[in-house]
Scaffold this motif. Sequence first.
Motif, PDB file in Angstrom:
ATOM      1  N   ASP A  24       0.692  -1.191  -0.291  1.00  0.00           N
ATOM      2  CA  ASP A  24      -0.069  -0.390  -0.321  1.00  0.00           C
ATOM      3  C   ASP A  24       0.674   1.255   0.252  1.00  0.00           C
ATOM      4  N   THR A  25       2.117   1.280   0.875  1.00  0.00           N
ATOM      5  CA  THR A  25       3.017   2.246   0.888  1.00  0.00           C
ATOM      6  C   THR A  25       3.236   2.815  -0.547  1.00  0.00           C
ATOM      7  N   VAL A  26       3.885   1.480  -1.335  1.00  0.00           N
ATOM      8  CA  VAL A  26       4.345   1.530  -2.747  1.00  0.00           C
ATOM      9  C   VAL A  26       3.491   2.266  -3.811  1.00  0.00           C
ATOM     10  N   LYS A  27       2.297   1.605  -3.366  1.00  0.00           N
ATOM     11  CA  LYS A  27       0.667   2.440  -4.598  1.00  0.00           C
ATOM     12  C   LYS A  27       0.938   3.675  -3.593  1.00  0.00           C
ATOM     13  N   VAL A  28       0.579   4.490  -3.041  1.00  0.00           N
ATOM     14  CA  VAL A  28       0.142   5.555  -2.617  1.00  0.00           C
ATOM     15  C   VAL A  28       1.473   6.931  -2.921  1.00  0.00           C
ATOM     16  N   ARG A  29       2.598   6.076  -2.679  1.00  0.00           N
ATOM     17  CA  ARG A  29       3.868   6.841  -3.316  1.00  0.00           C
ATOM     18  C   ARG A  29       4.005   7.318  -5.359  1.00  0.00           C
ATOM     19  N   LEU A  30       3.534   5.609  -5.613  1.00  0.00           N
ATOM     20  CA  LEU A  30       3.441   6.214  -6.984  1.00  0.00           C
ATOM     21  C   LEU A  30       2.298   6.345  -7.173  1.00  0.00           C
ATOM     22  N   GLN A  31       1.299   7.136  -6.664  1.00  0.00           N
ATOM     23  CA  GLN A  31       0.073   7.383  -7.326  1.00  0.00           C
ATOM     24  C   GLN A  31       0.437   9.072  -7.289  1.00  0.00           C
ATOM     25  N   THR A  32       1.014   9.927  -6.103  1.00  0.00           N
ATOM     26  CA  THR A  32       1.049  10.811  -5.820  1.00  0.00           C
ATOM     27  C   THR A  32       1.991  11.584  -5.917  1.00  0.00           C
ATOM     28  N   GLN A  33       3.095  10.977  -6.665  1.00  0.00           N
ATOM     29  CA  GLN A  33       4.837  11.435  -6.586  1.00  0.00           C
ATOM     30  C   GLN A  33       5.753  11.113  -7.450  1.00  0.00           C
ATOM     31  N   THR A  34       6.433  12.245  -8.791  1.00  0.00           N
ATOM     32  CA  THR A  34       6.634  11.545  -9.702  1.00  0.00           C
ATOM     33  C   THR A  34       8.230  11.142  -9.930  1.00  0.00           C
ATOM     34  N   THR A  35       8.707  11.272  -8.492  1.00  0.00           N
ATOM     35  CA  THR A  35      10.273  10.824  -8.201  1.00  0.00           C
ATOM     36  C   THR A  35      10.063   9.188  -8.625  1.00  0.00           C
ATOM     37  N   TYR A  36       9.510   7.996  -8.704  1.00  0.00           N
ATOM     38  CA  TYR A  36       9.609   7.023  -8.802  1.00  0.00           C
ATOM     39  C   TYR A  36       9.956   6.517 -10.028  1.00  0.00           C
ATOM     40  N   ARG A  37      10.353   5.556 -10.547  1.00  0.00           N
ATOM     41  CA  ARG A  37      10.244   5.110 -12.133  1.00  0.00           C
ATOM     42  C   ARG A  37       9.288   3.685 -12.313  1.00  0.00           C
ATOM     43  N   GLY A  38       8.790   3.447 -11.392  1.00  0.00           N
ATOM     44  CA  GLY A  38       8.173   2.245 -10.825  1.00  0.00           C
ATOM     45  C   GLY A  38       8.335   1.494  -9.419  1.00  0.00           C
ATOM     46  N   ILE A  39       7.815   0.150  -9.882  1.00  0.00           N
ATOM     47  CA  ILE A  39       7.182  -0.268  -8.373  1.00  0.00           C
ATOM     48  C   ILE A  39       9.026  -0.848  -7.891  1.00  0.00           C
ATOM     49  N   VAL A  40       9.756  -1.566  -8.670  1.00  0.00           N
ATOM     50  CA  VAL A  40      10.696  -1.949  -7.856  1.00  0.00           C
ATOM     51  C   VAL A  40      11.351  -0.991  -7.650  1.00  0.00           C
ATOM     52  N   ASP A  41      11.664   0.101  -8.011  1.00  0.00           N
ATOM     53  CA  ASP A  41      12.351   1.835  -8.195  1.00  0.00           C
ATOM     54  C   ASP A  41      11.966   2.261  -6.695  1.00  0.00           C
ATOM     55  N   CYS A  42      10.830   2.206  -6.742  1.00  0.00           N
ATOM     56  CA  CYS A  42       9.972   3.005  -5.303  1.00  0.00           C
ATOM     57  C   CYS A  42      10.781   2.098  -4.497  1.00  0.00           C
ATOM     58  N   MET A  43      11.008   0.674  -4.804  1.00  0.00           N
ATOM     59  CA  MET A  43      11.051  -0.462  -3.810  1.00  0.00           C
ATOM     60  C   MET A  43      12.441   0.065  -2.976  1.00  0.00           C
ATOM     61  N   VAL A  44      13.464   0.306  -3.739  1.00  0.00           N
ATOM     62  CA  VAL A  44      15.062  -0.025  -3.770  1.00  0.00           C
ATOM     63  C   VAL A  44      14.949   1.571  -2.660  1.00  0.00           C
ATOM     64  N   LYS A  45      14.559   2.243  -3.749  1.00  0.00           N
ATOM     65  CA  LYS A  45      14.943   4.036  -2.695  1.00  0.00           C
ATOM     66  C   LYS A  45      14.013   4.283  -1.246  1.00  0.00           C
ATOM     67  N   ILE A  46      12.537   3.643  -1.195  1.00  0.00           N
ATOM     68  CA  ILE A  46      11.904   3.105   0.267  1.00  0.00           C
ATOM     69  C   ILE A  46      13.328   2.753   0.469  1.00  0.00           C
ATOM     70  N   TYR A  47      13.491   0.950   0.657  1.00  0.00           N
ATOM     71  CA  TYR A  47      14.151   0.450   1.069  1.00  0.00           C
ATOM     72  C   TYR A  47      15.614   1.502   1.712  1.00  0.00           C
ATOM     73  N   ARG A  48      16.382   2.135   0.588  1.00  0.00           N
ATOM     74  CA  ARG A  48      17.226   2.670   0.103  1.00  0.00           C
ATOM     75  C   ARG A  48      17.580   3.534   1.961  1.00  0.00           C
ATOM     76  N   HIS A  49      17.248   4.184   1.591  1.00  0.00           N
ATOM     77  CA  HIS A  49      16.598   5.481   2.218  1.00  0.00           C
ATOM     78  C   HIS A  49      15.590   5.379   3.463  1.00  0.00           C
ATOM     79  N   GLU A  50      14.787   4.513   3.552  1.00  0.00           N
ATOM     80  CA  GLU A  50      14.417   5.238   4.640  1.00  0.00           C
ATOM     81  C   GLU A  50      14.319   3.574   5.615  1.00  0.00           C
ATOM     82  N   SER A  51      15.094   2.397   5.472  1.00  0.00           N
ATOM     83  CA  SER A  51      14.606   1.265   5.780  1.00  0.00           C
ATOM     84  C   SER A  51      13.214   0.828   5.228  1.00  0.00           C
ATOM     85  N   LEU A  52      13.399  -0.877   6.079  1.00  0.00           N
ATOM     86  CA  LEU A  52      12.567  -1.498   5.592  1.00  0.00           C
ATOM     87  C   LEU A  52      11.286  -0.639   6.517  1.00  0.00           C
TER      88      LEU A  52
END
Length: 288
Positions: A24-52
């Motif tokens: 759900d978190t990945v979905k909300v980010r993809l819907q409202t922010q334009t900084t992610y290139r797709g699901i995997v990019d969003c997951m990797v960025k969340i994990y790297r920047h904000e941890s699990l």
Amino acid sequence: MPVEEFVAGWISGALGLVLGHPFDTVKVRLQTQTTYRGIVDCMVKIYRHESLLGFFKGMSFPIASIAVVNSVLFGVYSNTLLVLTATSHQERRAQPPSYTHIFLAGCTGGFLQAYCLAPFDLIKVRLQNQTEPMAQPGSPPPQYRGPVHCAASIFREEGYRGLFRGAWALMLRDTPTMGIYFITYEGLCRQYTPEGQNPSSATVLVAGGFAGIASWVAATPLDVIKSRMQMDGLRRRVYQGVLDCMVSSVRQEGLGVFFRGVTINSARAFPVNAVTFLSYEYLLRWWG
Ligand SMILES: CN(C)C(=N)NCCC[C@H](N)C(=O)O
């Protein structure tokens, strides 16, 4: 009024929620922010920047609210069917209600649950959209320190009505799609269950999973609009209303905007709703 449906709805909803929140978190980010290139990019960025922990942002409030929200959905659904068909949950295998009644009961449950869900969902979306790492000394503090602080800030800055920002879009999303949700579930269960018997666990899992996918595919266009309306007003108001949000989103991003997050929504919907329906059915059989 039978109350077991309300309690079963609450417990099953909580199980599904924990399982589905990272998606759900990945979905909300993809819907409202334009900084992610797709699901995997969003997951990797969340994990790297904000941890699990980043995937679980905003989960405490939905867990607290699921007692109200899911018990309203399942409780109102079942009790509306009781009014429309004069059959209890246990009697419905022997005397199956018509699909029109199921759809109407689902829409009624969806409409009422949307009203209860609106403030909790708004707070969840605002917290999920905070990209600052949690609890890192020296890093800038996020705008909202937690769900209570978020609710208090919205109330202070935007008033009581601010807590219901996006509520219209949420009602428009949930009323018909909850009808679709219960119709798909019942239809698949009936298809694969001998007449008069209870569906097997495998049937409940598959029917629940596909009910989740069908309802979320139908819900995604208004889900995008709802999330955008909820983020609107954070700094300045961009949209005049639901229609304006739709028109300007399509103008800027094309029709594809309505399907933003549909893949992750569907991937999340299957396990969440398989578990939700399985626990709901078993709790009711256990108490029945
Ligand atoms: C808006 N739509 C389509 C739905 N809410 N559909 C029913 C699924 C409910 C479940 N708690 C979930 O979050 O998937």
